[in-house]
Design an enzyme around this catalytic site. Structure first.
Site, PDB file in Angstrom:
ATOM      1  N   ASP A 158      -8.292   5.018  -4.840  1.00  0.00           N
ATOM      2  CA  ASP A 158      -7.590   6.259  -5.200  1.00  0.00           C
ATOM      3  C   ASP A 158      -8.515   7.449  -4.973  1.00  0.00           C
ATOM      4  OD1 ASP A 158      -9.126   6.962  -7.645  1.00  0.00           O
ATOM      5  OD2 ASP A 158      -8.195   5.196  -8.548  1.00  0.00           O
ATOM      6  N   ASN A 199     -12.950   2.133  -5.977  1.00  0.00           N
ATOM      7  CA  ASN A 199     -11.537   2.505  -6.053  1.00  0.00           C
ATOM      8  C   ASN A 199     -11.057   3.119  -4.751  1.00  0.00           C
ATOM      9  OD1 ASN A 199     -11.628   1.579  -8.608  1.00  0.00           O
ATOM     10  ND2 ASN A 199     -11.735   3.588  -9.596  1.00  0.00           N
ATOM     11  N   TYR A 221       0.830  -1.218   0.000  1.00  0.00           N
ATOM     12  CA  TYR A 221       0.000   0.000   0.000  1.00  0.00           C
ATOM     13  C   TYR A 221       0.858   1.259   0.000  1.00  0.00           C
ATOM     14  CZ  TYR A 221      -3.966  -3.067   0.345  1.00  0.00           C
ATOM     15  OH  TYR A 221      -4.890  -4.041   0.055  1.00  0.00           O
ATOM     16  N   ARG A 247       1.381   1.794  -3.597  1.00  0.00           N
ATOM     17  CA  ARG A 247       0.151   2.290  -4.240  1.00  0.00           C
ATOM     18  C   ARG A 247      -0.045   3.777  -3.906  1.00  0.00           C
ATOM     19  NH1 ARG A 247       1.147  -1.784  -5.471  1.00  0.00           N
ATOM     20  NH2 ARG A 247       1.760  -0.525  -7.211  1.00  0.00           N
ATOM     21  N   HIS A 271     -14.670   0.666  -0.630  1.00  0.00           N
ATOM     22  CA  HIS A 271     -13.580  -0.220  -0.207  1.00  0.00           C
ATOM     23  C   HIS A 271     -12.436   0.519   0.467  1.00  0.00           C
ATOM     24  CE1 HIS A 271     -15.064  -3.348  -3.370  1.00  0.00           C
ATOM     25  NE2 HIS A 271     -15.787  -3.349  -2.270  1.00  0.00           N
ATOM     26  N   THR A 309     -15.946  -1.849 -14.185  1.00  0.00           N
ATOM     27  CA  THR A 309     -15.886  -2.877 -13.129  1.00  0.00           C
ATOM     28  C   THR A 309     -16.278  -4.233 -13.694  1.00  0.00           C
ATOM     29  OG1 THR A 309     -16.859  -3.679 -11.043  1.00  0.00           O
ATOM     30  CG2 THR A 309     -18.140  -2.067 -12.271  1.00  0.00           C
ATOM     31  N   SER A 310     -15.571  -5.268 -13.226  1.00  0.00           N
ATOM     32  CA  SER A 310     -15.838  -6.618 -13.720  1.00  0.00           C
ATOM     33  C   SER A 310     -17.067  -7.217 -13.040  1.00  0.00           C
ATOM     34  CB  SER A 310     -14.628  -7.502 -13.445  1.00  0.00           C
ATOM     35  OG  SER A 310     -14.363  -7.513 -12.055  1.00  0.00           O
TER      36      SER A 310
HETATM   37  N1  LIG Z   1      -7.684   2.508  -8.832  1.00  0.00           N
HETATM   38  C1  LIG Z   1      -7.988   1.782  -7.751  1.00  0.00           C
HETATM   39  O1  LIG Z   1      -8.348   2.332  -6.708  1.00  0.00           O
HETATM   40  C2  LIG Z   1      -7.917   0.269  -7.802  1.00  0.00           C
HETATM   41  C3  LIG Z   1      -7.100  -0.374  -8.721  1.00  0.00           C
HETATM   42  C4  LIG Z   1      -7.058  -1.779  -8.721  1.00  0.00           C
HETATM   43  C5  LIG Z   1      -7.856  -2.500  -7.825  1.00  0.00           C
HETATM   44  N2  LIG Z   1      -8.657  -1.851  -6.949  1.00  0.00           N
HETATM   45  C6  LIG Z   1      -9.532  -2.659  -6.044  1.00  0.00           C
HETATM   46  O2  LIG Z   1      -9.738  -3.946  -6.595  1.00  0.00           O
HETATM   47  C7  LIG Z   1     -11.126  -4.326  -6.704  1.00  0.00           C
HETATM   48  C8  LIG Z   1     -11.366  -4.679  -8.155  1.00  0.00           C
HETATM   49  O3  LIG Z   1     -12.687  -4.758  -8.614  1.00  0.00           O
HETATM   50  P1  LIG Z   1     -13.106  -3.928  -9.919  1.00  0.00           P
HETATM   51  O4  LIG Z   1     -14.345  -4.536 -10.485  1.00  0.00           O
HETATM   52  O5  LIG Z   1     -13.087  -2.488  -9.571  1.00  0.00           O
HETATM   53  O6  LIG Z   1     -11.906  -4.152 -10.927  1.00  0.00           O
HETATM   54  P2  LIG Z   1     -11.508  -5.370 -11.859  1.00  0.00           P
HETATM   55  O7  LIG Z   1     -10.040  -5.279 -12.072  1.00  0.00           O
HETATM   56  O8  LIG Z   1     -12.091  -6.639 -11.379  1.00  0.00           O
HETATM   57  O9  LIG Z   1     -12.190  -5.000 -13.235  1.00  0.00           O
HETATM   58  C9  LIG Z   1     -11.723  -3.913 -13.987  1.00  0.00           C
HETATM   59  C10 LIG Z   1     -12.664  -3.683 -15.128  1.00  0.00           C
HETATM   60  O10 LIG Z   1     -12.203  -2.514 -15.797  1.00  0.00           O
HETATM   61  C11 LIG Z   1     -12.309  -2.729 -17.180  1.00  0.00           C
HETATM   62  N3  LIG Z   1     -11.405  -1.812 -17.848  1.00  0.00           N
HETATM   63  C12 LIG Z   1     -10.101  -1.972 -18.179  1.00  0.00           C
HETATM   64  N4  LIG Z   1      -9.640  -0.857 -18.792  1.00  0.00           N
HETATM   65  C13 LIG Z   1     -10.668   0.024 -18.819  1.00  0.00           C
HETATM   66  C14 LIG Z   1     -10.819   1.361 -19.302  1.00  0.00           C
HETATM   67  N5  LIG Z   1      -9.807   2.018 -19.890  1.00  0.00           N
HETATM   68  N6  LIG Z   1     -12.019   1.973 -19.163  1.00  0.00           N
HETATM   69  C15 LIG Z   1     -13.063   1.314 -18.582  1.00  0.00           C
HETATM   70  N7  LIG Z   1     -12.983   0.062 -18.114  1.00  0.00           N
HETATM   71  C16 LIG Z   1     -11.796  -0.568 -18.224  1.00  0.00           C
HETATM   72  C17 LIG Z   1     -12.011  -4.212 -17.377  1.00  0.00           C
HETATM   73  O11 LIG Z   1     -12.583  -4.672 -18.597  1.00  0.00           O
HETATM   74  C18 LIG Z   1     -12.676  -4.833 -16.152  1.00  0.00           C
HETATM   75  O12 LIG Z   1     -14.025  -5.194 -16.411  1.00  0.00           O
HETATM   76  C19 LIG Z   1     -11.911  -3.144  -6.215  1.00  0.00           C
HETATM   77  O13 LIG Z   1     -12.558  -3.534  -5.071  1.00  0.00           O
HETATM   78  C20 LIG Z   1     -10.898  -2.053  -5.875  1.00  0.00           C
HETATM   79  O14 LIG Z   1     -11.006  -1.667  -4.520  1.00  0.00           O
HETATM   80  C21 LIG Z   1      -8.697  -0.485  -6.920  1.00  0.00           C
END
Ligand SMILES: NC(=O)c1ccc[n+]([C@@H]2O[C@H](COP(=O)([O-])OP(=O)(O)OC[C@H]3O[C@@H](n4cnc5c(N)ncnc54)[C@H](O)[C@@H]3O)[C@@H](O)[C@H]2O)c1
Length: 226
Positions: free
Chosen positions: A89, A87, A53, A56, A104, A170-171
C-alpha cells in the site's frame, strides 16, 4: 542527525482497515497465498490474480493512513528516517514519510511480464489484454513468493547504516525481508512493536519490545527517544 531505519509489515496498516496477511488461518483476504502471490498462481489463473489485486487496489482508495503512520513522520523533525516496508500500500507516502522503500512492490504500479524494467503507475483495474510498450501482458508490480527481491541490496545497505532499528507489525516469517535485522551493528538498539511479537528480548543484546498495536507502540517509541 541519527539514522532511524523502520522496517514495517502488514500490521502497520491494520489500524487503517487493511487486513494482515495471516489474519485467517494463513489466508490472505480469503485466498491461499500461493494462488494469488506466486508465479505458479499467475500461470494457473491470471484472471483470479488480476481480480485479487484489482480488489486490493480499490480498497486502497477507501482507507487512510492511521495514527502510527502519521506519528512516524513526526520523528523526521529530529532524525533521518528511512522506511523499508513489506507493504504494497501507499499509506506511508500518503502520511508524508519522505524515504520509503517498497521491498515487495506497490499496488499502484504494474509491470511488463517480459521486461521488469517497464514499470507504470496504475490506479484503475488491470485486465487481460492490457499491454506494455512492446506488446506484452502487464502484471501487478508485486514481488511474489519465489521471486527475487530487487530492492534487497539497497535495503541491506540502508539497514547497515541504522543507528536505531524499529520494526513494526511484521511476523518476521517472510524472507529475505526478515533477515534484514541481522545486518545491524551489534550495539544498535532495536525497538519491536507488535501485539504478538515474534521475537523475544533474549534474541538481541539491546532490544525493547512493545507488545502493542502500532499506534500505541509508536507513541511509546517517541516517548522513549525524547
Ligand atoms: N498492507 C499491505 O500492503 C499488506 C497487507 C497484507 C499482506 N501484505 C504482504 O504480505 C506479506 C506479509 O508479511 P508481514 O510480516 O508483513 O505480515 P504478517 O501478516 O505475516 O504479520 C502481520 C503482523 O502484524 C501484527 N499486527 C496485527 N495487528 C497489528 C497492529 N494493529 N499493529 C501492529 N502490528 C499488528 C501481527 O501480530 C503480525 O505479527 C508482506 O510481504 C506484504 O507484502 C501486505
Amino acid at each position: 542527525m541519527k539514522n532511524i531505519v523502520v522496517l514495517t509489515g502488514a500490521g502497520m496498516s491494520a489500524e487503517s482497515g487493511i487486513k494482515t496477511f495471516r489474519d485467517a488461518g494463513g489466508l490472505w483476504e480469503g485466498h491461499d497465498v500461493m494462488e494469488v502471490a506466486s508465479p505458479e498462481g499467475w500461470y494457473k489463473n491470471k484472471e483470479l490474480v488480476l481480480d485479487f489485486y484489482n480488489q486490493r487496489r480499490k480498497q486502497l482508495f477507501q482507507v487512510k493512513p492511521n495514527k502510527a503512520h502519521k506519528l512516524l513522520t513526526q520523528l523526521e523533525e529530529n532524525y533521518h528516517i528511512e522506511i523499508i516496508t513489506q507493504n504494497v500500500d501507499d499509506l506511508h507516502e500518503r502520511a508524508g514519510s519522505k524515504n520509503v522503500l517498497h521491498l515487495h512492490g506497490e499496488l499502484l504500479k504494474v509491470r511488463s511480464t517480459t521486461n521488469e524494467n517497464f514499470v507504470y503507475k496504475w490506479t484503475k483495474d488491470l485486465n487481460l489484454g492490457d499491454k506494455c510498450e512492446t506488446g506484452s501482458q502487464l502484471r501487478p508490480h508485486i514481488v511474489w513468493f519465489g521471486e527475487a527481491v530487487p530492492m534487497l541490496e539497497l535495503a541491506i545497505e540502508i539497514t547497515k547504516k541504522a543507528d536505531i532499528l524499529v520494526i513494526i507489525g511484521t511476523s518476521m516469517q517472510v524472507y529475505p525481508a526478515a533477515s534484514l535485522i541481522h545486518y545491524i551493528k551489534n550495539e544498535t538498539p532495536v525497538y519491536f512493536i507488535d501485539p504478538k511479537p515474534s521475537i523475544s528480548d533474549s534474541s538481541f543484546e539491546n532490544i525493547t519490545i512493545y507488545a502493542e498495536k502500532a499506534s500505541i507502540g509508536v507513541e511509546n517509541l517517541i516517548r522513549a527517544l525524547n
